[in-house]
Scaffold this active site. Structure first.
Site, PDB file in Angstrom:
ATOM      1  N   HIS A 167       0.856  -1.189   0.000  1.00  0.00           N
ATOM      2  CA  HIS A 167       0.000   0.000   0.000  1.00  0.00           C
ATOM      3  C   HIS A 167       0.891   1.237   0.000  1.00  0.00           C
ATOM      4  CE1 HIS A 167      -3.053   2.906   1.329  1.00  0.00           C
ATOM      5  NE2 HIS A 167      -3.953   2.016   0.927  1.00  0.00           N
ATOM      6  N   ASP A 196      -7.613  -5.359   0.970  1.00  0.00           N
ATOM      7  CA  ASP A 196      -8.223  -6.237  -0.032  1.00  0.00           C
ATOM      8  C   ASP A 196      -7.973  -7.716   0.236  1.00  0.00           C
ATOM      9  OD1 ASP A 196      -9.081  -4.019  -1.519  1.00  0.00           O
ATOM     10  OD2 ASP A 196      -7.115  -3.843  -2.476  1.00  0.00           O
TER      11      ASP A 196
END
Lengths: 373, 373
Positions: free
Chosen positions: A259, A309
């Site tokens: 990320h 996710d």
């Protein structure tokens, strides 16, 4: 070197904001100052949307009113069902959502956006996205769309429209928490696209449609489906290790890891993991847990950690949501955040217009076509 | 003060580029190094689109092929006409264009965007926008859409579909020049929205739809229509002076004046002015000329000068284009630039993800609803 060149806008501050705080080093996330841990344990999606928009938790009567206004806006105009029928059966659900939200704008007359009407339109679109998503799925599969119910929560009503039956309390809660976790995340590509379009004073729908288009991208919203598919592809915990090293050798990414902002375990992933453990298929959960261990022991030093996710797909799969719809669930939650950012930016709007540094020639001579080589 | 806070992203360089150079101080504009003066005198829209995309002027056979590929892509699938029939008659034309281009994506299957397919899809969408705009207008007015002709230029075919008859050579040329002038302008809000959505690797249509949504905004593409309406409202040259001073007293803007980048007369406005003089209604032209004089003598010191939108409306009015469509003409031209920027950015893509500086509280305690005041 170009001065002030900001690749990917990394670490460029576009504006100040009081909506969301991410501590990427500690793995903390706050909506309006409330930690995501508290909100996911104690709140509901409706309350979180209220909080994101108005900056404080609602009183009991305010929440009752807000829930009611959402429930009254769930039904779609009949023309919207006609448009959905005209979409190809193979349509990408996010592409379809983009078209339908754009069409809602056409029905609304879409005057220039103002701070005042953002929340009113926000209620309408937030209420309708679940109906659109469930109806698209039913139509795609040759079934009649199931009309929304006013007596259910936002989360329960979506699962009801998708499956034709009321979810259990546990399923409703898992769906509600998923929407809370997806509701907001500062200014990623989709929120920024919403703000950029909104900064021209276009209209609410144009701004939202840009956000949906951005979220559709595999570098942004597309990873939940792919993360689940990778667990399915691996198939069993014994095969994880071989699969992991082969993936690394080929220089390929692990889906649901890494990320731009978090340099530790994503706090939302921790919460999704609890629900994945409680509701998910044990075999899939075991595969994901084994892979997580490898990611955290071998990729963490490169700053790659489990992100939101990773576990979400296992939860959605347990809720009977087809993988093709996962990114639309993300949109269903995030519409609250997009709307909050649009309203906040418009309250002191300035047209977003950056520059490109020109590095080509200047003053080339136009050669008539007869003389070109 | 927040360090690195960039309000409206003014003067932030997002990337390097070899597409367009604007010299805002001198009032110069170059596409791929060629000055807008030369291009508007000697080139055509098709050639300019080729230039913007491939970085050089085409050879004769290349241009022939490119024109042919555009002309073959003009026709819309029958379903697209059905969708247009379902739009409300009062629909905003830019909102309608947004929905229809989104629907073209649904028909195309919209896989993740790659550099390779940007130009292929760019040909298709560039070719179809004029057909969409003319058809929307005909349908809105209760007429059958006029199908495109393959034997006309991009500019002539649009006027043909709008009016049902072939334009004169002068009209065709004015339309062609208008499209050239609108084809590209570095990274304004719409091109930036296209790049932001594209940077998620979403798909060509999602990116374009964001650009259309941004251009729809009155702070971006909406000013041509308003500039013309202000000339009409003034009505005659004798009334300009009084109108101008009253406008200033009220602190209101003159439409078609002022630009973030140009600090002198916009070079595109100079070219539009020639066509406005040659083709425009003399009374409207006289009003605009008188107002221009006042703007340049009283507002220039504040950096406010005539911009591209100022004269364009008089030209479009002379071409029989209804004011409601002016922003769609802008889109019809700009699709070439959007496509060029999308391809260029994707060639070295990095997800666009800036930050917001959080200025709110952190660590508020969640109070159960029963305990809230």
């Amino acid at each position: 070197m170009v001065p002030n060149l900001q690749s990917g806008m990394e670490n460029v501050y576009v504006d100040t904001s009081a909506i969301c705080y991410i501590d990427g080093k500690r793995g903390e996330l706050y909506y309006r100052g409330y930690s995501i841990d508290e909100l996911s344990r104690m709140s509901t999606y409706e309350e979180v949307a209220y909080l994101l928009w108005y900056g404080r938790l609602p009183r009991r009567s305010e929440l009752r009113e807000f829930r009611k206004s959402l429930s009254l806006e769930r039904e779609l105009q009949e023309e919207v069902y006609s448009i959905m029928e005209l979409l190809p059966k193979s349509v990408n659900p996010m592409g379809a959502l983009r078209t339908i939200v754009s069409y809602l704008g056409n029905l609304d007359g879409e005057p220039s956006v103002t701070v005042e009407d953002v929340y009113r339109k926000g209620v309408s679109v937030t209420a309708k996205i679940p109906t659109i998503v469930a109806s698209l799925w039913n139509i795609k599969n040759g079934r009649e769309p199931i009309r929304p119910r006013k007596d259910l929560s936002h989360a329960a009503n979506f699962l009801y429209m998708l499956h034709g039956e009321k979810p259990s309390k546990d399923e409703e809660r898992a769906m509600d928490v998923a929407l809370i976790l997806y509701a907001e995340h500062e200014i990623n590509a989709s929120a920024f696209a919403v703000m950029t379009v909104g900064s021209t004073l276009s209209d609410y729908y144009s701004a939202l449609v840009a956000g949906i288009g951005a979220l559709k991208g595999p570098l942004h919203g597309g990873a939940v489906e792919e993360a689940l598919r990778q667990f399915m592809e691996i198939g069993s915990p014994e095969r994880v290790e071989e699969w992991f090293w082969r993936k690394l050798e080929r220089g390929e990414r692990i889906m649901g890891a890494g990320h731009r902002v978090y340099k530790t375990y994503d706090p939302r992933a921790l919460i999704f993991k609890e629900y994945a453990r409680a509701l998910g298929e044990p075999e899939l959960y075991a595969v994901a847990e084994k892979l997580e261990e490898l990611v955290e022991s071998h990729l963490a030093k490169k700053g790659v950690h489990i992100n939101v996710d990773y576990w979400a797909g296992i939860v959605f799969h347990a809720l009977g949501i087809p993988p093709e719809l996962y990114t639309t669930i993300f949109a269903m939650g995030r519409v609250a955040g997009w709307t909050a950012h649009l309203a906040e930016y418009l309250s002191h709007n300035r047209l977003i217009r950056p520059r490109l540094k020109y590095v080509g020639e200047i003053g080339r001579r136009y050669v008539p076509i007869e003389e070109r080589g």
